[in-house]
Design an enzyme around this catalytic site. Structure first.
Site, PDB file in Angstrom:
ATOM      1  CG  ASN A 194      -1.864  -1.148   1.295  1.00 16.90           C
ATOM      2  OD1 ASN A 194      -1.830  -1.788   0.385  1.00 16.90           O
ATOM      3  ND2 ASN A 194      -2.598  -1.045   2.266  1.00 16.90           N
ATOM      4  CE1 TYR A 251      -3.826   5.567   0.108  1.00 16.10           C
ATOM      5  CE2 TYR A 251      -2.975   3.903   1.163  1.00 16.10           C
ATOM      6  CZ  TYR A 251      -4.045   4.483   0.597  1.00 16.10           C
ATOM      7  OH  TYR A 251      -4.983   3.720   0.412  1.00 16.10           O
TER       8      TYR A 251
HETATM    9  C1  GBH Z   1      -4.668   2.841   4.482  1.00 18.13           C
HETATM   10  O1  GBH Z   1      -3.756   3.033   5.354  1.00 18.13           O
HETATM   11  C2  GBH Z   1      -5.784   2.155   4.779  1.00 18.13           C
HETATM   12  O2  GBH Z   1      -5.269   0.655   4.490  1.00 18.13           O
HETATM   13  C3  GBH Z   1      -7.060   2.224   4.370  1.00 18.13           C
HETATM   14  O3  GBH Z   1      -7.944   1.532   4.999  1.00 18.13           O
HETATM   15  C4  GBH Z   1      -7.319   3.709   4.158  1.00 18.13           C
HETATM   16  O4  GBH Z   1      -8.598   4.010   3.977  1.00 18.13           O
HETATM   17  C5  GBH Z   1      -6.327   4.220   3.580  1.00 18.13           C
HETATM   18  O5  GBH Z   1      -5.042   4.110   3.619  1.00 18.13           O
HETATM   19  C6  GBH Z   1      -6.303   6.032   3.385  1.00 18.13           C
HETATM   20  O6  GBH Z   1      -5.901   6.540   4.460  1.00 18.13           O
HETATM   21  O7  GBH Z   1       3.654  10.630   7.450  1.00 18.13           O
HETATM   22  O8  GBH Z   1       1.621  11.719   8.112  1.00 18.13           O
HETATM   23  O9  GBH Z   1       1.843  11.363   5.630  1.00 18.13           O
HETATM   24  C7  GBH Z   1      -2.886   3.972   5.062  1.00 18.13           C
HETATM   25  C8  GBH Z   1      -2.178   4.573   6.062  1.00 18.13           C
HETATM   26  C9  GBH Z   1      -1.184   6.625   5.367  1.00 18.13           C
HETATM   27  C10 GBH Z   1      -0.356   5.460   7.379  1.00 18.13           C
HETATM   28  C11 GBH Z   1       0.246   7.280   5.215  1.00 18.13           C
HETATM   29  C12 GBH Z   1       1.065   6.395   7.201  1.00 18.13           C
HETATM   30  C13 GBH Z   1       1.877   8.467   6.319  1.00 18.13           C
HETATM   31  C14 GBH Z   1       1.002   9.386   7.018  1.00 18.13           C
HETATM   32  N1  GBH Z   1      -0.971   5.095   5.993  1.00 18.13           N
HETATM   33  N2  GBH Z   1       0.792   7.442   6.468  1.00 18.13           N
HETATM   34  S1  GBH Z   1       1.935  10.972   6.988  1.00 18.13           S
END
Ligand code: GBH
Length: 464
Positions: free
Chosen positions: A302, A304
């Site tokens: 996953n 992001y």
């Molecule tokens: C996923 O988690 C989940 O699996 C899903 O359920 C959720 O809806 C989706 O993402 C969207 O959030 O350093 O402040 O930028 C992702 C969780 C996101 C955790 C990015 C760590 C970094 C946060 N992650 N994150 S930051």
């Protein structure tokens, strides 16, 4: 990037999977129907201040009652794969004892609907909805939860394994452990680093025990088994030793703490030492690491964002208020999503190449996507060009990694539809399909149409 016109993606292998993803608590609703018992998220949502506007998943997208229409929506997108999760408290209410036939029945019908429309189900066993009773008995910091998870996994596998081939044990154990037990941002809202590290080990152990038993039960039946991790990249702000040390720590706690035991059967020594310096020890027993290292067929990624790190505070100190070494995320001047997350597509290429080098597993992007502040036009359309650009740039980053040698085999957009975004409630919309929470009307956003057309063009462009 030049345009948002869909074009065939170059360089992806034959059989590359295209999908959309969701999770049970985020879309199902029907929180107390057909024998489902509360999960830690039902409880957490009632803690004052825990979730934006005190929202919860009682109704969510009402998917439990609208499942056939939602499958039609999925099929209409032309994806070949749908990733969803099973709600443990539906299948095994309370987290102990026999399976609940009504709970299983919902997922059997979902699988039938998908397969009837030519969509492959990709099942996640645990996407954060731990039965509350198991949290009351200690939660993931308690070793017994790992055993309970393996038992639940086998109930699900026995019921669905004859028709489902693709199984993911856990979604993002980092989030379960750190957000749930260290930072208190997710259910169950606890804040103890020692507990969080206990949770890490027992999540991995639960994964390993389940994986081992599922493999044994599968025998020679087809089974593609994996785990999904949230992964990023850690780039030092400068070339200083302190900044590089911060990246070592960020990468150790975020990536190697999970992948080293899963792939190499050992915890990373430097992380173990860093934890020992805080008086924390992973509760490893004889034989645990062998179970955790049960061979994986695929690693779910996953993605992001990637991040920049500094090893000093803004005033140059190498230690924080608690005397711990500084690992400080540094904001860059980059475009951001509605979550305020930087948009860093080329770092997905970097990540996939690094995973290939260090772990050499086939990968699938099991989640990638973005929340933006969507608007609905007068004609009802949703012109989310920012989301389309995000998807386009990340899909291109995947293709680039593939062209450079990463064995990446699929891409699933997060998410099929707007849904309950955990502590952010319904405020943040990640869907490529819009959900009107008053009417439960689903509307394809422009990004969904773009995704559908991109998949089709890419398939049609194949010559093999
Ligand atoms: C996923 O988690 C989940 O699996 C899903 O359920 C959720 O809806 C989706 O993402 C969207 O959030 O350093 O402040 O930028 C992702 C969780 C996101 C955790 C990015 C760590 C970094 C946060 N992650 N994150 S930051």
């Amino acid at each position: 990037r030049s345009s948002l016109q869909p074009v065939a993606v170059q360089g992806l292998p034959a059989g590359f999977r295209w999908g959309v993803a969701t999770s049970s608590y985020q879309i199902e609703g029907a929180a107390s129907e057909d024998g489902r018992t509360p999960s830690i998220w039902d409880t957490f949502c009632r803690v004052p201040g825990a979730v934006h506007h005190a929202e919860h998943g009682d109704v969510a997208c009402d998917h439990y009652h609208r499942m056939p229409e939602d499958v039609e929506l999925i099929a209409g997108l032309g994806v070949d794969t749908y990733r969803f999760s099973l709600a443990w408290p539906r299948i095994q209410p309370g987290g102990r004892g026999p399976a609940n036939a009504k709970g299983l029945d919902f997922y059997k019908r979902l699988v039938d609907e998908l397969q009837g429309r030519g969509v492959t189900p990709w099942v996640t066993l645990y996407h954060w909805d731990l039965p509350q009773e198991l949290e009351d008995a200690g939660g993931w910091p308690a070793r017994d939860t790992a055993l309970r998870f393996a038992e639940y996994a086998m109930l699900a596998y026995e019921a669905l394994g004859d028709r489902v081939e693709h199984w993911t044990t856990l979604n993002e154990p980092w989030c379960s452990a750190m957000l749930g037990y260290a930072y208190g941002a997710h259910a169950p809202g606890r804040t103890d680093m020692g507990d969080a590290m206990g949770a890490v080990h027992h999540l991995l152990l639960g994964h390993g025990l389940a994986a081992r038993q599922m493999r044994e039960a599968a025998g020679s039946d087809p089974l593609e088994l994996g785990i999904t991790l949230n992964l990023g990249t850690a780039t030092p702000e400068t070339d200083s030793d302190a900044d590089r040390e911060a990246c070592r720590r960020a990468d150790g706690m975020g990536t190697r703490l999970y992948l080293d035991p899963l792939v190499h059967g050992r915890y990373p020594e430097d992380v173990v030492e860093d934890l020992a310096a805080q008086g924390i020890e992973l509760p490893v027993r004889e034989g645990d690491l062998a179970a955790i290292a049960t061979p994986l067929d695929v690693l779910g990624v996953n993605f992001y964002r990637g991040a920049l790190f500094s090893g000093v505070t803004e005033d140059g100190s190498p230690t924080d208020a608690d005397g711990l070494p500084v690992v400080r995320g540094v904001e860059r001047d980059l475009p951001r999503t509605a979550m305020d997350w930087e948009i860093t597509p080329t770092e997905l290429t970097d990540l996939l190449l690094r995973l290939q080098r260090d772990y050499a597993l086939p990968t699938v992007i099991t989640e990638n996507g973005a929340a933006f502040d969507d608007t609905v036009a007068a004609d009802g359309s949703v012109p989310d060009s920012d989301r389309t650009a995000y998807l386009a740039d990340h899909i291109e980053a995947v293709a680039e990694a593939r062209r450079q040698g990463a064995d990446v085999r699929g891409y699933f957009a997060w998410s099929l539809m707007d849904n309950f975004e955990w502590a952010y409630g319904y405020d943040k919309r990640f869907g490529i399909v819009r959900v009107d929470y008053d009417t439960q009307l689903r509307t394809l956003k422009d990004s969904a149409k773009w995704y559908r057309d991109t998949i089709q063009l890419t398939r049609n462009a194949r010559t093999d």
